[in-house]
Design a protein around this motif. Structure first.
Motif, PDB file in Angstrom:
ATOM      1  N   LYS A   5      91.336  68.673  14.938  1.00 23.13           N
ATOM      2  CA  LYS A   5      92.690  69.224  15.006  1.00 23.13           C
ATOM      3  C   LYS A   5      93.127  69.399  16.456  1.00 23.13           C
ATOM      4  N   SER A   6      94.386  69.051  16.700  1.00 25.38           N
ATOM      5  CA  SER A   6      94.980  69.271  18.015  1.00 25.38           C
ATOM      6  C   SER A   6      95.328  70.751  18.169  1.00 25.38           C
ATOM      7  N   SER A   7      95.669  71.151  19.371  1.00 26.98           N
ATOM      8  CA  SER A   7      96.033  72.553  19.606  1.00 26.98           C
ATOM      9  C   SER A   7      97.264  72.945  18.788  1.00 26.98           C
ATOM     10  N   ILE A  98      98.645  76.983   1.463  1.00 24.02           N
ATOM     11  CA  ILE A  98      99.082  75.867   2.314  1.00 24.02           C
ATOM     12  C   ILE A  98     100.462  76.203   2.870  1.00 24.02           C
ATOM     13  N   TYR A  99     100.572  76.064   4.202  1.00 26.20           N
ATOM     14  CA  TYR A  99     101.809  76.412   4.904  1.00 26.20           C
ATOM     15  C   TYR A  99     102.035  75.376   6.000  1.00 26.20           C
ATOM     16  N   HIS A 103      96.067  74.020   5.251  1.00 24.95           N
ATOM     17  CA  HIS A 103      95.448  75.005   4.364  1.00 24.95           C
ATOM     18  C   HIS A 103      94.696  76.078   5.135  1.00 24.95           C
ATOM     19  N   GLY A 104      94.690  77.261   4.566  1.00 21.68           N
ATOM     20  CA  GLY A 104      93.769  78.329   4.946  1.00 21.68           C
ATOM     21  C   GLY A 104      92.960  78.691   3.716  1.00 21.68           C
ATOM     22  N   ILE A 170      88.276  71.605   6.604  1.00 18.73           N
ATOM     23  CA  ILE A 170      89.572  72.013   6.046  1.00 18.73           C
ATOM     24  C   ILE A 170      90.670  71.649   7.032  1.00 18.73           C
ATOM     25  N   GLY A 171      91.861  71.395   6.515  1.00 25.80           N
ATOM     26  CA  GLY A 171      92.997  71.054   7.368  1.00 25.80           C
ATOM     27  C   GLY A 171      94.188  70.690   6.509  1.00 25.80           C
TER      28      GLY A 171
END
Length: 248
Positions: A5-7, A98-99, A103-104, A170-171
């Motif tokens: 994941k990027s910043s 999911i937002y 996902h969280g 996760i992502g």
């Protein structure tokens, strides 16, 4: 393939992670003897959607609810329903949201009223095993270093680590590579790299680590009927160490 994941993507994941953490805090406030798991599910769904997010679990491979609510000997994937929580129960709440496309995912095990000292120890050891694990969630280490630390901590307290279910990347997807076992040997598995996002989730049993799936096709219980606990957070690997996204 492991997606780093990027910043900017991590910033988006922080938002979904916070929604999950806030939802779990709302659930903790209302857990008491006499409430049903379906009522907990309704509270969670209303909060998640009120934040402009969607429940990650609802509809996932046909799962019918927002939360997984696993009571006592239920390890994971319990389906909310008319079960009334009783004094002395424990309930593991697994929640995902999911937002903005990310996902969280996090889980906690909560007591219902007053519980036995041994059951409280199980909850405490399960939670602490997560923090023992993430001491090793640093760039250059391997997944197995996290896994081994969790296992050693749990077993040193006389409990067992579930083998059949593990954590995960996760992502943009709820379940991504790599798998993150809660047991294993150090120095094994993928190397930890900046930008990896992991759902690290010890599942710890009071008795045997063996489990079985019930006929509903979802609920997993301990093979010996003894208590089980679950503790999970979404974690990102950064240059200066891990950051937990699902604690407020």
């Amino acid at each position: 393939m492991i997606y780093l994941k990027s910043s900017s993507e991590i910033e988006l994941m922080k938002k979904s992670g916070r929604i999950v953490a806030e939802t779990l805090a709302k659930i903790e406030e209302v857990i008491r003897p006499g409430i049903t798991t379906k009522e907990l599910d309704k509270i969670a769904e209303e909060y998640i959607t009120g934040c402009g997010a969607r429940p990650s679990f609802k509809g996932y491979n046909g799962f019918p609810a927002t939360l997984c609510t696993s009571v006592n000997d239920e390890v994971v994937h319990g389906i909310p329903g008319n079960r009334v929580l009783q004094e002395g129960d424990i309930v593991s709440i697994d929640c995902g949201a999911i937002y903005n496309g990310f996902h969280g995912d996090a889980a906690r095990t909560f007591p219902v009223g007053k519980i036995s000292p041994e059951t409280q120890k199980l909850i405490d050891v399960t939670r602490e095993s997560f923090f023992e694990g993430i001491k090793y969630a640093v760039v250059g280490n391997r997944i197995g270093d996290i896994s081994h630390a969790i296992q050693v901590y749990v077993e040193s307290h006389g409990f067992s680590v579930v083998r059949d279910y593990v954590g995960h990347g996760i992502g943009r997807e709820m379940h991504e590579e790599p798998p993150v076992p809660n047991y294993g040997k150090p120095g094994r598995g993928p190397k930890l790299t900046k930008g990896m996002a992991l759902a690290i989730e010890p599942m710890v049993n009071m008795g045997t680590y063996a489990v079985k799936e019930l006929s509903d096709g979802w609920t997993v219980v301990t093979a010996d009927g003894k208590m089980s606990c679950h503790y999970e957070n979404t974690v990102v690997i950064l240059e200066d160490g891990p950051e937990v996204l699902t604690i407020i």
